[in-house]
Design a protein around this motif. Structure first.
Motif, short mmCIF file in Angstrom:
data_model
loop_
_atom_site.label_atom_id
_atom_site.label_comp_id
_atom_site.label_asym_id
_atom_site.label_seq_id
_atom_site.Cartn_x
_atom_site.Cartn_y
_atom_site.Cartn_z
N ILE A 14 2.36 21.56 -3.69
CA ILE A 14 3.76 21.84 -2.92
C ILE A 14 4.45 23.15 -3.20
O ILE A 14 4.68 24.02 -2.14
N VAL A 15 4.29 23.63 -4.54
CA VAL A 15 4.79 24.99 -4.71
C VAL A 15 3.66 25.92 -3.57
O VAL A 15 4.38 26.87 -3.20
N ALA A 16 2.54 25.71 -3.83
CA ALA A 16 1.50 26.83 -3.09
C ALA A 16 2.16 26.61 -1.44
O ALA A 16 2.03 27.77 -0.97
N ALA A 17 2.27 25.45 -1.11
CA ALA A 17 2.53 25.39 0.48
C ALA A 17 3.91 25.96 0.80
O ALA A 17 3.98 26.66 1.77
N THR A 18 4.99 25.80 -0.09
CA THR A 18 6.25 26.42 0.11
C THR A 18 5.89 28.03 0.03
O THR A 18 6.66 28.70 0.75
N ALA A 19 5.11 28.44 -0.78
CA ALA A 19 4.83 29.94 -0.77
C ALA A 19 4.37 30.51 0.41
O ALA A 19 4.70 31.29 1.20
N LEU A 20 3.24 29.57 1.16
CA LEU A 20 2.81 30.06 2.40
C LEU A 20 3.79 30.07 3.32
O LEU A 20 3.71 30.81 4.24
N ARG A 21 4.67 29.07 3.48
CA ARG A 21 5.51 28.83 4.39
C ARG A 21 6.62 30.14 4.24
O ARG A 21 7.02 30.87 5.38
N ASP A 22 7.07 30.58 3.06
CA ASP A 22 8.05 31.40 2.84
C ASP A 22 7.37 32.85 3.21
O ASP A 22 7.85 33.80 3.67
N VAL A 62 2.85 29.90 7.43
CA VAL A 62 2.92 28.61 8.12
C VAL A 62 4.09 28.81 8.76
O VAL A 62 5.09 28.34 8.32
N ALA A 63 4.02 29.09 10.02
CA ALA A 63 5.28 29.40 10.74
C ALA A 63 5.57 28.34 11.62
O ALA A 63 6.86 28.08 11.92
N GLU A 64 4.55 27.69 12.37
CA GLU A 64 5.18 26.74 13.07
C GLU A 64 5.66 25.45 12.68
O GLU A 64 5.44 25.27 11.51
N SER A 65 6.45 24.73 13.44
CA SER A 65 6.81 23.68 12.82
C SER A 65 5.82 22.67 12.60
O SER A 65 4.89 22.67 13.44
N LEU A 66 5.97 21.87 11.52
CA LEU A 66 4.91 20.93 11.32
C LEU A 66 5.12 19.55 11.75
O LEU A 66 4.38 18.48 11.49
N LEU A 67 6.33 19.28 11.98
CA LEU A 67 6.89 18.01 12.78
C LEU A 67 7.16 18.55 14.19
O LEU A 67 7.56 19.35 14.56
N PRO A 68 7.06 17.18 14.98
CA PRO A 68 6.59 15.86 14.46
C PRO A 68 4.95 15.98 14.20
O PRO A 68 4.33 16.79 14.84
N ALA A 69 4.57 15.13 13.32
CA ALA A 69 3.20 14.96 12.98
C ALA A 69 2.69 13.76 13.36
O ALA A 69 3.36 12.55 13.42
N GLU A 70 1.28 13.62 13.96
CA GLU A 70 0.80 12.52 14.16
C GLU A 70 -0.55 12.62 13.56
O GLU A 70 -1.33 13.41 13.28
N MET A 115 0.91 -1.17 -0.01
CA MET A 115 0.09 -0.16 0.13
C MET A 115 0.98 1.29 0.06
O MET A 115 2.00 1.34 0.35
N ALA A 116 0.26 2.46 -0.51
CA ALA A 116 1.01 3.48 -0.50
C ALA A 116 -0.17 4.82 -0.23
O ALA A 116 -1.33 4.67 -0.55
N ASP A 117 0.42 5.65 0.54
CA ASP A 117 -0.48 6.95 0.88
C ASP A 117 0.09 8.15 1.11
O ASP A 117 1.42 8.16 1.25
N SER A 118 -0.43 9.11 0.97
CA SER A 118 0.46 10.50 1.16
C SER A 118 -0.43 11.16 2.18
O SER A 118 -1.48 11.30 2.39
N HIS A 119 0.42 11.86 3.30
CA HIS A 119 -0.29 12.63 4.37
C HIS A 119 0.31 13.99 4.04
O HIS A 119 1.59 14.34 4.23
N TRP A 120 -0.69 14.95 3.97
CA TRP A 120 -0.23 16.42 3.78
C TRP A 120 -0.24 17.08 5.15
O TRP A 120 -1.22 17.02 5.67
N LEU A 121 0.95 17.66 5.30
CA LEU A 121 1.14 18.48 6.40
C LEU A 121 0.30 19.91 6.49
O LEU A 121 0.14 20.47 7.25
N ILE A 122 0.30 20.28 5.21
CA ILE A 122 -0.27 21.46 4.83
C ILE A 122 -1.55 21.03 3.97
O ILE A 122 -1.13 20.58 2.88
N ALA A 123 -2.79 21.29 4.59
CA ALA A 123 -4.15 20.67 3.48
C ALA A 123 -4.62 21.97 2.99
O ALA A 123 -4.80 23.20 3.50
N PHE A 124 -5.06 21.94 1.75
CA PHE A 124 -5.79 22.91 1.05
C PHE A 124 -7.22 22.47 1.05
O PHE A 124 -7.45 21.15 0.44
N SER A 125 -8.19 23.25 1.29
CA SER A 125 -9.50 22.74 1.16
C SER A 125 -10.10 23.42 -0.29
O SER A 125 -9.65 24.39 -0.67
N GLY A 126 -10.94 22.69 -0.92
CA GLY A 126 -11.55 23.10 -2.08
C GLY A 126 -10.76 23.32 -3.41
O GLY A 126 -10.96 24.02 -4.33
#
Ligand SMILES: [Zn+2]
Ligand SMILES: [Zn+2]
Length: 133
Positions: A71-79, A83-91, A50-61
């Protein structure tokens, strides 16, 4: 077990522990800038691939967005500092997404995988951060 295992709605605590061994996690685009965790390996219940992906930054709609665009959009948000806080560790919760049919005792349709779900935790180890700065 493959093929005869039925779909389940119950939860077995041992799956989470076993998934740590059977499923590997890789970080996209890289450990300094984690946006997507890609999971691959074998389901701790049915043992199918099996394979799956878990997004640390989720976009709705924006379900039409491609993976690369997101990925480009999420990187832009962080820059931009949004999205200032650390996204890891993630559960997060992972569900079996194997491609092998597991018959459902309740005859539901559209099910995927064997029904197993478990919690996974991902954090960076000192090894991942070696060479930083
Ligand atoms: Zn399976
Ligand atoms: Zn499974």
């Amino acid at each position: 077990m493959t093929g005869t295992l039925t779909y389940t709605d119950s939860v077995d605590e041992s799956w989470a522990a076993r998934a740590v061994e059977t499923i590997s996690v890789s970080v996209t685009p890289d450990v300094d800038n984690p946006i997507v965790l890609d999971l691959s390996g074998t389901c701790p219940r049915c043992r199918d691939d099996m394979a799956d992906s878990h997004w640390l930054i989720a976009f709705s709609g924006v379900s039409g967005m491609t993976r690369d665009d997101a990925i480009v959009a999420a990187t832009a948000l962080r820059d931009a500092g949004i999205v200032a806080e650390s996204l890891l560790p993630a559960e997060f919760t992972v569900q079996c997404r194997c491609a092998v049919p597991h018959p459902d005792p309740l005859q539901r349709t559209g099910l995927r995988g064997c029904g197993a779900a478990w919690r996974m935790r991902f954090e960076l180890t000192d090894d991942d951060l070696a060479g930083d700065e």
